[in-house]
Design a protein around this motif. Structure first.
Motif, short mmCIF file in Angstrom:
data_model
loop_
_atom_site.label_atom_id
_atom_site.label_comp_id
_atom_site.label_asym_id
_atom_site.label_seq_id
_atom_site.Cartn_x
_atom_site.Cartn_y
_atom_site.Cartn_z
N ASN A 11 0.83 -1.21 0.00
CA ASN A 11 0.00 0.00 0.00
C ASN A 11 0.86 1.26 0.00
O ASN A 11 0.52 2.27 -0.64
N VAL A 12 1.99 1.21 0.72
CA VAL A 12 2.90 2.36 0.73
C VAL A 12 3.42 2.62 -0.69
O VAL A 12 3.49 3.76 -1.15
N LEU A 13 3.76 1.56 -1.39
CA LEU A 13 4.28 1.73 -2.76
C LEU A 13 3.21 2.33 -3.67
O LEU A 13 3.50 3.23 -4.47
N ALA A 14 1.97 1.86 -3.49
CA ALA A 14 0.88 2.40 -4.32
C ALA A 14 0.68 3.88 -4.01
O ALA A 14 0.43 4.69 -4.91
N ALA A 15 0.80 4.24 -2.72
CA ALA A 15 0.62 5.64 -2.33
C ALA A 15 1.69 6.51 -2.98
O ALA A 15 1.41 7.59 -3.50
N ALA A 16 2.93 6.04 -2.96
CA ALA A 16 4.02 6.82 -3.55
C ALA A 16 3.79 6.98 -5.05
O ALA A 16 3.96 8.07 -5.60
N GLN A 17 3.36 5.89 -5.68
CA GLN A 17 3.10 5.98 -7.13
C GLN A 17 1.97 6.94 -7.45
O GLN A 17 1.96 7.59 -8.50
N ALA A 18 1.00 7.04 -6.51
CA ALA A 18 -0.16 7.91 -6.76
C ALA A 18 0.16 9.36 -6.48
O ALA A 18 -0.68 10.22 -6.69
N GLY A 19 1.35 9.64 -5.94
CA GLY A 19 1.73 11.04 -5.75
C GLY A 19 1.87 11.48 -4.30
O GLY A 19 2.01 12.69 -4.05
N ALA A 20 1.82 10.54 -3.34
CA ALA A 20 2.04 10.94 -1.94
C ALA A 20 3.44 11.53 -1.81
O ALA A 20 4.40 11.00 -2.38
N ALA A 21 3.55 12.62 -1.04
CA ALA A 21 4.85 13.28 -0.88
C ALA A 21 5.72 12.52 0.12
O ALA A 21 6.95 12.56 0.05
N ALA A 22 5.05 11.84 1.07
CA ALA A 22 5.79 11.11 2.10
C ALA A 22 5.02 9.86 2.49
O ALA A 22 3.79 9.81 2.36
N VAL A 23 5.75 8.85 2.96
CA VAL A 23 5.10 7.62 3.43
C VAL A 23 5.61 7.30 4.82
O VAL A 23 6.74 7.65 5.18
N HIS A 24 4.76 6.63 5.60
CA HIS A 24 5.12 6.30 6.98
C HIS A 24 5.50 4.83 7.09
O HIS A 24 4.99 3.99 6.35
N CYS A 25 6.36 4.54 8.04
CA CYS A 25 6.74 3.15 8.29
C CYS A 25 7.40 3.06 9.66
O CYS A 25 7.59 4.08 10.33
N THR A 26 7.71 1.84 10.08
CA THR A 26 8.38 1.64 11.38
C THR A 26 9.48 0.60 11.22
O THR A 26 9.44 -0.21 10.29
N VAL A 27 10.41 0.61 12.13
CA VAL A 27 11.44 -0.42 12.14
C VAL A 27 10.78 -1.74 12.60
O VAL A 27 10.00 -1.75 13.56
N ASN A 28 11.07 -2.80 11.90
CA ASN A 28 10.58 -4.15 12.24
C ASN A 28 9.06 -4.25 12.22
O ASN A 28 8.49 -5.10 12.91
#
Ligand code: ACO
Length: 513
Positions: free
Chosen positions: A218-235
């Protein structure tokens, strides 16, 4: 579809969403260390480090992180989640020295009505009040639209109106969370494309959750759709099934989609290990990029292909992440697996002896024994009947553990041709044994390395009479050494691992490279 060259920012929320993992609570010291590693080593763009109002320990952590970041000109990258609470969160964040509030507004009509008991008008008024106050105090403001994924699906008019009415308020990033992790990549792509198309002047973040195991996709799809930033966490830490893994997000944005990101990949494994220790949540050995076994070739055919020219390598090379390729030894090993391990140990064997050793490795693997590279010299010594690795032998040993008293150990040990006896006491049977052993090796002018990690395992579905495998990592001062021992009694499994370590170190001392 690839989009080469656009820079996508990464916000790591291990210290906020990650701490919403059941059972995880970081101390201020731990938060400061993780924050430093994320900003200075891994070089993510932004970190979210706490929720406002939680506790005085959290205020202390925020203040120490901001202070450290300030000295390096990074304080604007440290963000804190706050609530629409007539300024209580703003006061809290300002009191802790924070510079950025990630204000939690309601991104679905259901949450706005059902949780706050507010109309859209009332909520917009409250959010504006908090934003104005925050800006007035010099804080930068980002806005979470909590439950946006359901809000966008069930009542998009609410979402559009909320964003429209807040668009001119000075918000840096509108953060669109899939709060319950229910979206698919197709839905994320369509929804974020729509948001970006409707509000081209705004910056959108996407915040995933992994309830369906789709967070990274979903993060990859968001970036492709034009999101300026994506959220994530370690592990993948985070509420319920967690968030998206920083390591997975980083390599996929780079390799699969061609985006520019600022992450230094050589520190991903280190920060993963740090978070593992501090969170107490162990990651799976096969977790992509950071798991213990992900650069290990197990099948003999794969080792053979590597030997003939890296035929089984991909862009995910271990060196890229400052890690090392391993070749597993067990019943699936072949000539090339053995050759790769011998090469690492600088051991040369004739073809005939390699055949004998490989036969023994397969036999051991067949009886479910796990074999490390460090075990290999012992197997060679046993098969070829060499005395090379037979420096230390435990001839007799008694270990006594009693309640409310120190444990004691009494040992008789052969070191090469000399026999020694010693007694020791300590906090538990193994500690008592180590204390007795330390006395013996001291008489030989040697000292024992310190223990870096200690793991005990029994087979799944274990029984009380199961064999125990103890795996110990030693810090020798010249690198780490991992040895194992197997015994029905877990203290004796640890003792076997210790003797194996001693044999290796004595052999190395006598045969310097
Ligand atoms: C995106 C996310 O993951 S959100 C996660 C946010 N982080 C957290 O919740 C962790 C930190 N939270 C806390 O420490 C506490 O919940 C506190 C201090 C914020 C509030 O504690 P309490 O006053 O005990 O309330 P409680 O925890 O029951 O929260 C419910 C209250 O928050 C209100 N609330 C819910 N969302 C929001 C919001 N975005 N802004 C303001 N208030 C909100 C609810 O309406 C409810 O208020 P009510 O009691 O007047 O009905």
């Amino acid at each position: 579809m690839t989009e080469t060259g656009r820079y996508v920012r990464i916000l790591d929320t291990t210290l906020r969403d990650g701490e919403q993992t059941q059972g995880v609570s970081f101390s201020p010291d731990e938060k400061v260390n993780i924050a430093k590693a994320l900003l200075e080593l891994v070089r993510v763009d932004r970190i979210e480090v706490a929720s406002a109002r939680v506790s005085s320990g959290e205020a202390d952590a925020v203040s120490r992180i901001v202070q450290w970041a300030e000295e390096r000109g990074l304080a604007e990258r440290v963000e804190v989640l706050g609530f629409v609470d007539h300024g209580i969160s703003v006061d809290w964040i300002q009191g802790a020295g924070g510079r950025v509030i990630n204000l939690l507004a309601k991104g679905s009509e259901k949450h706005c009505h059902g949780q706050l008991g507010k109309t859209l008008d009332g909520h917009v008024a409250d959010v504006r009040e908090t934003i104005a106050l925050a800006l007035d105090r010099g804080l930068a403001v980002n806005l979470y639209l909590e439950d946006w994924s359901n809000g966008y699906r069930d009542c998009p008019a609410y979402v559009f109106e909320l964003v429209e009415r807040l668009a001119e308020c000075g918000i840096g990033h509108f953060m669109l969370p899939d709060t319950l992790g229910v979206m698919t990549p197709e839905r994320v792509f369509a929804a974020i494309s729509d948001m970006v198309g409707r509000f081209p002047a705004l910056h959108f973040d996407f915040h995933p959750h992994n309830d369906y195991g789709l967070a990274t996709a979903n993060v990859l799809a968001a970036a492709q759709a034009g999101a300026a930033a994506v959220h994530c966490t370690v592990n993948c830490l985070g509420e319920r099934a967690g968030n998206a893994s920083l390591a997975e997000v980083a390599v996929n944005l780079r390799d699969q989609l061609g985006f520019e990101i600022g992450v230094d990949e050589t520190h991903l494994a280190r920060v993963s290990e740090l978070v593992e220790y501090f969170s107490g949540k162990r990651i799976a050995d096969n977790a992509p990029i950071v798991g213990a076994d992900v650069f290990t070739q197990t099948a003999g055919i794969h080792a053979d292909g590597d030997k003939k020219g890296s035929l089984y390598h991909s862009r995910l090379s271990p060196e890229r992440f400052a890690r090392r390729r391993n070749y597993a030894l067990g019943k699936l090993a072949g000539k090339a697996s053995l050759a790769k391990n011998l090469e690492r140990l600088d051991i040369e064997l004739s073809d005939d002896n390699q055949r004998k050793v490989l036969k023994r490795i397969v036999e051991l693997g067949d009886s479910k024994k796990s074999i490390t590279t460090e075990d290999l010299p012992f197997i060679i010594a046993e098969v070829l009947e060499s005395q090379d690795y037979n420096h230390a032998e435990l001839l007799a040993c008694s270990v006594a553990s009693t309640l409310d008293l120190e444990s004691t150990a009494s040992i008789r040990l052969r070191l090469d041709d000399e026999i020694y006896t010693a007694v020791g006491s300590g906090n538990g049977g193994f500690d008592a044994f180590v204390s007795a052993l330390a006395k013996v090796v001291k008489r030989r002018g040697l000292s024992l390395p310190s223990l870096a990690n200690y793991e005990v395992r029994i087979p799944r579905g274990g029984r009380t009479d199961a064999l125990t495998e103890c795996s110990i990592t030693w810090d020798t001062g010249q690198g780490e050494l991992r040895t194992r021992g197997v015994h029905a009694n877990q203290v004796f499994a640890a003792i076997a691992a210790t003797l194996r370590m001693l044999n290796i170190l004595m052999h190395r001392a006598m045969n310097p490279r």
